[in-house]
Design a protein around this motif. Structure first.
Motif, short mmCIF file in Angstrom:
data_model
loop_
_atom_site.label_atom_id
_atom_site.label_comp_id
_atom_site.label_asym_id
_atom_site.label_seq_id
_atom_site.Cartn_x
_atom_site.Cartn_y
_atom_site.Cartn_z
N THR A 3 2.37 6.98 -9.50
CA THR A 3 2.02 6.55 -10.86
C THR A 3 2.40 5.10 -11.12
OG1 THR A 3 2.24 8.80 -11.65
CG2 THR A 3 2.32 7.07 -13.32
N ASP A 4 3.58 4.71 -10.66
CA ASP A 4 4.06 3.36 -10.98
C ASP A 4 3.24 2.25 -10.31
OD1 ASP A 4 5.10 4.34 -8.55
OD2 ASP A 4 6.58 2.74 -8.52
N LEU A 5 2.46 2.59 -9.29
CA LEU A 5 1.64 1.56 -8.63
C LEU A 5 0.43 1.16 -9.47
CD1 LEU A 5 1.20 2.78 -4.92
CD2 LEU A 5 2.75 1.04 -5.79
N LYS A 52 -1.23 -11.69 2.45
CA LYS A 52 -0.98 -13.06 2.01
C LYS A 52 -1.58 -13.32 0.62
CE LYS A 52 -2.32 -17.81 2.81
NZ LYS A 52 -2.93 -18.80 3.68
N ASN A 53 -2.83 -12.90 0.45
CA ASN A 53 -3.58 -13.35 -0.72
C ASN A 53 -3.50 -12.46 -1.95
OD1 ASN A 53 -5.12 -15.88 -0.08
ND2 ASN A 53 -5.75 -14.62 1.67
N PHE A 54 -3.38 -11.17 -1.75
CA PHE A 54 -3.63 -10.26 -2.87
C PHE A 54 -2.39 -9.48 -3.28
CE2 PHE A 54 -7.67 -10.73 -0.50
CZ PHE A 54 -8.43 -11.34 -1.50
N ASN A 55 -2.27 -9.25 -4.58
CA ASN A 55 -1.20 -8.37 -5.06
C ASN A 55 -1.76 -7.21 -5.88
OD1 ASN A 55 -1.92 -9.90 -7.22
ND2 ASN A 55 0.07 -10.91 -7.49
N SER A 56 -3.06 -6.99 -5.70
CA SER A 56 -3.69 -5.82 -6.34
C SER A 56 -4.78 -5.32 -5.40
CB SER A 56 -4.31 -6.24 -7.67
OG SER A 56 -5.13 -5.20 -8.17
N VAL A 57 -4.95 -4.01 -5.35
CA VAL A 57 -6.05 -3.44 -4.55
C VAL A 57 -6.76 -2.34 -5.34
CG1 VAL A 57 -5.10 -3.94 -2.25
CG2 VAL A 57 -4.47 -1.81 -3.40
N THR A 58 -8.03 -2.17 -4.98
CA THR A 58 -8.86 -1.08 -5.52
C THR A 58 -9.45 -0.36 -4.31
OG1 THR A 58 -9.52 -2.53 -7.35
CG2 THR A 58 -10.85 -0.56 -7.00
N MET A 59 -9.32 0.95 -4.25
CA MET A 59 -9.97 1.68 -3.13
C MET A 59 -11.47 1.45 -3.22
SD MET A 59 -7.30 3.58 -2.00
CE MET A 59 -6.29 2.21 -2.58
N GLU A 60 -12.06 0.99 -2.13
CA GLU A 60 -13.48 0.67 -2.17
C GLU A 60 -14.31 1.94 -2.41
OE1 GLU A 60 -16.25 0.82 0.18
OE2 GLU A 60 -17.46 -0.62 -0.94
N ASN A 61 -13.92 3.02 -1.78
CA ASN A 61 -14.63 4.29 -1.96
C ASN A 61 -13.71 5.49 -2.16
OD1 ASN A 61 -17.56 3.86 -1.70
ND2 ASN A 61 -17.03 3.04 0.31
N SER A 62 -12.54 5.46 -1.55
CA SER A 62 -11.77 6.70 -1.34
C SER A 62 -11.33 7.46 -2.58
CB SER A 62 -10.54 6.40 -0.50
OG SER A 62 -10.94 5.84 0.71
N MET A 63 -11.26 6.80 -3.73
CA MET A 63 -10.84 7.55 -4.92
C MET A 63 -12.01 7.86 -5.84
SD MET A 63 -7.00 6.14 -5.72
CE MET A 63 -6.46 7.64 -6.53
N GLU A 122 4.18 -0.59 0.18
CA GLU A 122 5.00 -1.33 1.15
C GLU A 122 4.84 -2.84 0.99
OE1 GLU A 122 3.54 0.31 4.82
OE2 GLU A 122 4.40 2.27 4.26
N ASN A 123 3.71 -3.26 0.47
CA ASN A 123 3.45 -4.69 0.36
C ASN A 123 3.47 -5.20 -1.08
OD1 ASN A 123 2.91 -5.48 3.24
ND2 ASN A 123 1.54 -3.73 3.01
N ASN A 124 4.15 -4.44 -1.94
CA ASN A 124 4.32 -4.86 -3.34
C ASN A 124 3.01 -5.15 -4.06
OD1 ASN A 124 7.14 -4.79 -3.15
ND2 ASN A 124 7.07 -6.76 -2.08
N MET A 125 2.02 -4.34 -3.80
CA MET A 125 0.75 -4.53 -4.48
C MET A 125 0.59 -3.47 -5.55
SD MET A 125 -1.55 -5.01 -1.14
CE MET A 125 -1.40 -6.45 -0.11
N GLU A 126 -0.12 -3.83 -6.62
CA GLU A 126 -0.44 -2.84 -7.64
C GLU A 126 -1.87 -2.34 -7.41
OE1 GLU A 126 1.07 -3.64 -11.66
OE2 GLU A 126 1.90 -5.47 -10.82
N VAL A 127 -2.24 -1.31 -8.13
CA VAL A 127 -3.52 -0.65 -7.83
C VAL A 127 -4.35 -0.46 -9.10
CG1 VAL A 127 -4.59 1.39 -6.77
CG2 VAL A 127 -2.38 0.61 -5.94
#
Ligand code: GLA
Length: 418
Positions: free
Chosen positions: A211-213, A108-119, A153-158
């Motif tokens: 790459t495009d994400l 609902k709220n976010f359209n961007s994510v950052t891996m907290e640790n995994s990358m 899947e949820n149209n978020m960028e990274v």
């Protein structure tokens, strides 16, 4: 080599069970006694800073469902931020996306994510394969794939986080034969390893079709201290290569990253190291005087006791470089680092107002053209999942109920604690 268009710079070279972090807390000011931490190689390690305290985080176990759903009537953060042409993000763990009610808040709220640790380097550098190949080898594990698929899947960028760092980085990468009992490699070997590592990060994104994400990547994290000196302790990149490891990191990233991914330097206590950051980014230019860097990431691990004008002034000064500026890990703890406060109604109201004024101030700076800001990332969304949960720094409480802070971030003043 990419042209980045900013020329003219002098050449130079519940529910506390799903942890959003398992690290130490950073505290501003007074870089006095250095704390050296023993590193537990299997876990997200602490970020050894002068003046930090332990934040012991329980291991992820099970997560009870929230008792009440109140989401429907509340606007989404992303609709508010998109009015200002900004993405809004959260850090992400696999545990968060495996629980539907958490995934729903995120979607609902976010359209961007950052891996907290995994990358982070600890998780993408493969020791066995590196030994076999005689070169550093980057691999993406299933958690990364799961989270990047969720984003797509949820149209978020990274935002990619992070490549060159002193913390959460395996020590074996610095030694001959990748053996911690052997001596450190030479500067030349380390530079070659760095180039190969950075190249592979971007190749892997491509190979997996992600790459495009990605719109931004933290190339280097936390290299400067509050006194304006480079970080030396446990910073083996610096100890082996020398101070120009920073220039080379951006030189290689610029060489191998696609044009579409903005390259960031990311740091904390930014309001106490603004001069050092300004001086530093001016050195990140190529022979033609073009920046090798696109943006400055401000972690923004703040306290309600932090002075707002000082902070916004830092954003404005860094914005004046013409580089992008993003808040990359925003959370606002109650109190000060010396004196954390309880989550009383009064303190939570203060926090709501703080979020309101901070985000209002950022929107204003962006509107006035004083800073180019295309995204803001919160370091999580719910207090129970935060690395700083003892100081209740986020937007939803431990029962996933909205706080004044959420309304502050949404710019709904009458519900933000006023
Ligand atoms: C720093 C890092 C983040 C994270 C936090 C603590 O800010 O950049 O990746 O480790 O510390 O959660």
């Amino acid at each position: 080599m990419k042209k980045r268009g900013i020329a003219g710079i002098l050449a130079g070279m519940m529910l506390l069970s799903i942890a959003c972090g398992n690290e130490e807390e950073k505290k501003p000011e007074e870089p006095t006694a250095a704390v050296t931490q023993a590193v537990d190689p299997g876990e997200p390690t602490s970020t050894p800073e002068p003046t930090k305290e332990e934040a012991s985080t329980p291991k992820p176990t099970s997560t009870p469902e929230p008792t009440e759903v109140v989401e429907e009537e509340i606007p989404a953060l992303q609709s508010v931020f998109s009015e200002h042409e900004m993405k809004v993000g959260t850090c992400l763990t696999t545990q968060m996306i495996e629980k539907d009610f958490l995934a729903d808040i995120i979607k609902k709220n976010f359209n961007s994510v950052t891996m907290e640790n995994s990358m982070k380097p600890d998780y993408i550098l493969d020791k066995a394969e590196s030994i076999e190949a005689g070169d550093l080898v980057v691999e993406f594990n299933t958690d990364i794939v799961k989270m990047l698929d969720f984003a797509r899947e949820n149209n978020m960028e990274v935002r990619g986080h992070t490549i060159i760092w002193h913390s959460q980085t395996p020590k074996w990468i610095f030694h001959e034969n990748f053996d911690t009992n052997a001596p450190f490699v030479t500067r030349e070997v380390m530079l070659a390893r760095m180039e190969s590592y950075i190249k592979q990060v971007f190749e892997k994104l491509d190979e997996y079709g992600y790459t495009d994400l990605f719109y931004a990547y933290d190339v280097v994290n936390e290299a400067w201290m509050e006194d304006g000196k480079i970080r030396e302790e446990m910073n083996y990149w610096y100890q082996i290569i020398g101070e120009d490891y920073l220039w080379y990191a951006f030189y290689y990233a610029d060489k191998y990253a696609p044009e579409s991914i903005a390259l960031y330097y990311n740091d904390y206590n930014e309001q106490y190291k603004t001069d050092a950051l300004l001086k530093f980014v001016d050195t990140l230019v190529n022979e033609e005087g073009n920046y090798l860097i696109d943006g400055i990431g401000l972690q923004a691990h703040l306290y309600t006791g932090d002075d707002m004008n000082t902070y916004l002034n830092t954003v404005e000064r860094l914005g004046a470089t013409g580089l992008m500026v993003e808040l990359t890990e925003l959370d606002v703890s109650l109190g000060t680092w010396q004196n954390k406060l309880m989550d009383t109604d009064e303190n939570l109201r203060t926090q709501g107002k703080y979020y309101y004024e901070l985000i209002e101030g950022l929107f204003k700076l962006a509107e006035e053209g004083k800073v180019k800001m295309d995204a803001l990332t919160f370091w999580g969304f719910a207090d129970g999942l935060s690395w700083r949960k003892d100081a209740s720094p986020l937007l939803y409480d431990t029962l996933y109920m909205p706080k004044y802070a959420l309304y502050g971030a949404l710019q709904i003043k009458e519900k933000a604690g006023y």
